[in-house]
Design an enzyme around this catalytic site. Structure first.
Site, PDB file in Angstrom:
ATOM      1  CG  LEU A 175      -1.913  -1.119   1.400  1.00 56.24           C
ATOM      2  CD1 LEU A 175      -2.657  -0.997   2.734  1.00 56.24           C
ATOM      3  CD2 LEU A 175      -2.904  -1.133   0.249  1.00 56.24           C
ATOM      4  CG  ASP A 176       0.374   4.260  -2.962  1.00 60.61           C
ATOM      5  OD1 ASP A 176       1.173   3.442  -3.464  1.00 60.61           O
ATOM      6  OD2 ASP A 176      -0.540   4.814  -3.597  1.00 60.61           O
ATOM      7  CE  LYS A 177       5.595   8.741   4.688  1.00 57.41           C
ATOM      8  NZ  LYS A 177       6.644   9.791   4.554  1.00 57.41           N
TER       9      LYS A 177
END
Length: 342
Positions: free
Chosen positions: A148-150
């Site tokens: 998952l993106d940051k």
């Protein structure tokens, strides 16, 4: 072929090739080990001198197997990981000997990399899991099978050993087309898609730099299939003409490309609120909100995206596991402000 293995002393395995054995040594051993190790891992062991044939070490993975060959395979103890464990709190939904399911908070990077060598999810998992990590590719580290993106929150599954890592990776590579894998997200977007349900089928590729993605034409060298199914769940500040200033949208992924939901929703004219990369041109829409709601939207620090549901087949039991996580507090506050204008 009956099981040819017997467990030798310490951590070595011995097998004898039967009369039907043929092909490259690395391919043969991978199949004979019944998925216990990936082919790359077997190839690495061969090249490191951990495999002997008929009493002699052979470092050529492509060496042809002959009936009657006796293989002895050394399995070194897993090495210490390069990333170090850090005592970072984790919201664990489920854990066993094979895997761990958790809710990643926004702001936490998944894997160490440039600018984020510490303080990542991997560092937290190494500390949390300790000796229950039996090794991925010979190293005591968690097996990241999806990311998952940051600044995206939500449910993730991580493998603890090679078998689980390979099984889960295969499921994610298949995108749930032949198995129970399912991923669903909640996103708060600007405007309201014209259709309350729809499918975005638009290939994605690099957008001129290492990080950003963009919709590509079919046939472009880097175009990769990307399909998102969406459904409008709630509409905020709706007008008589059925348009709305914002909406909550559920997105189900049929593929899992980098930034897929963010790029796809922007592509149809409804970028995520707070998205600095694909929604910056829509920031001024906050000026249409009442002052209190405008303040909430303007200080929202990230793209409004939460991976709320994940389902997959357990790599050992074959059971379908299903996990959900409600949207976090910051997204609830955002939604409340859009609903009430306060």
């Amino acid at each position: 072929m009956t099981d040819p293995f017997k467990q030798a002393p310490a951590i070595r395995k011995v097998l004898t090739a039967n009369e039907e054995a043929a092909g490259r040594m690395d391919a043969f051993l991978t199949e004979a080990l019944a998925g216990e190790f990936s082919r790359n891992r077997i190839k690495s062991l061969i090249e490191q001198g951990e495999v002997s044939v008929n009493g002699k070490i052979v470092k050529e993975p492509k060496r042809k197997v002959q009936p009657g060959d006796i293989f002895e395979i050394g399995l070194p103890e897993p090495e210490d990981p390069e990333p170090k464990g850090e005592d970072i709190p984790l919201d664990v939904l489920y854990e066993d000997d094979d895997l761990i399911v958790l809710v990643k908070p926004a702001g936490l990077v998944v894997h160490p990399g440039a600018g984020n060598w510490t303080g990542t999810l991997v560092n937290a998992l190494i500390h949390h899991c300790g000796n229950s990590l039996s090794g991925i590719g010979g190293v005591k580290r968690p097996g990241i099978v999806h990311r998952l993106d940051k600044e995206t929150s939500g449910v993730m599954v991580v493998a603890k050993n090679d078998i689980a890592h390979r099984h889960l990776s295969d499921q994610f590579a298949d995108h749930g087309r032949t198995g129970p894998l399912e991923r669903a997200y909640m996103a708060v977007v600007w405007g309201r898609p014209r259709g309350l349900k729809g499918t975005i089928d638009a290939p994605l590729g690099r957008a001129g730099d290492r990080i950003k993605r963009a919709v590509k034409r079919e046939g472009d060298d880097d175009a990769r299939e990307a399909i998102t199914h969406y459904e409008v769940i709630e509409r905020y500040l709706e007008k008589p003409d059925a348009t709305a200033l914002a909406a909550m949208v559920k997105c189900n992924l049929e593929t899992g490309r980098t930034h897929q939901i963010r790029v796809h929703m922007a592509h149809i004219g409804h970028p995520l609120i707070g998205d600095p990369d694909y929604g910056a041109a829509f920031r001024t829409k906050a000026n249409l909100l009442p002052d209190a709601a405008k303040a909430v939207v303007n200080r929202f620090p990230r793209q409004a995206l939460h991976a709320f549901m994940l389902a997959f087949e357990h790599p050992t039991t074959g059971e379908t596991l299903h996990f959900e996580s409600p949207v976090p507090e910051d997204m609830r506050e955002l939604v409340e402000a859009l609903k009430t204008g306060a």
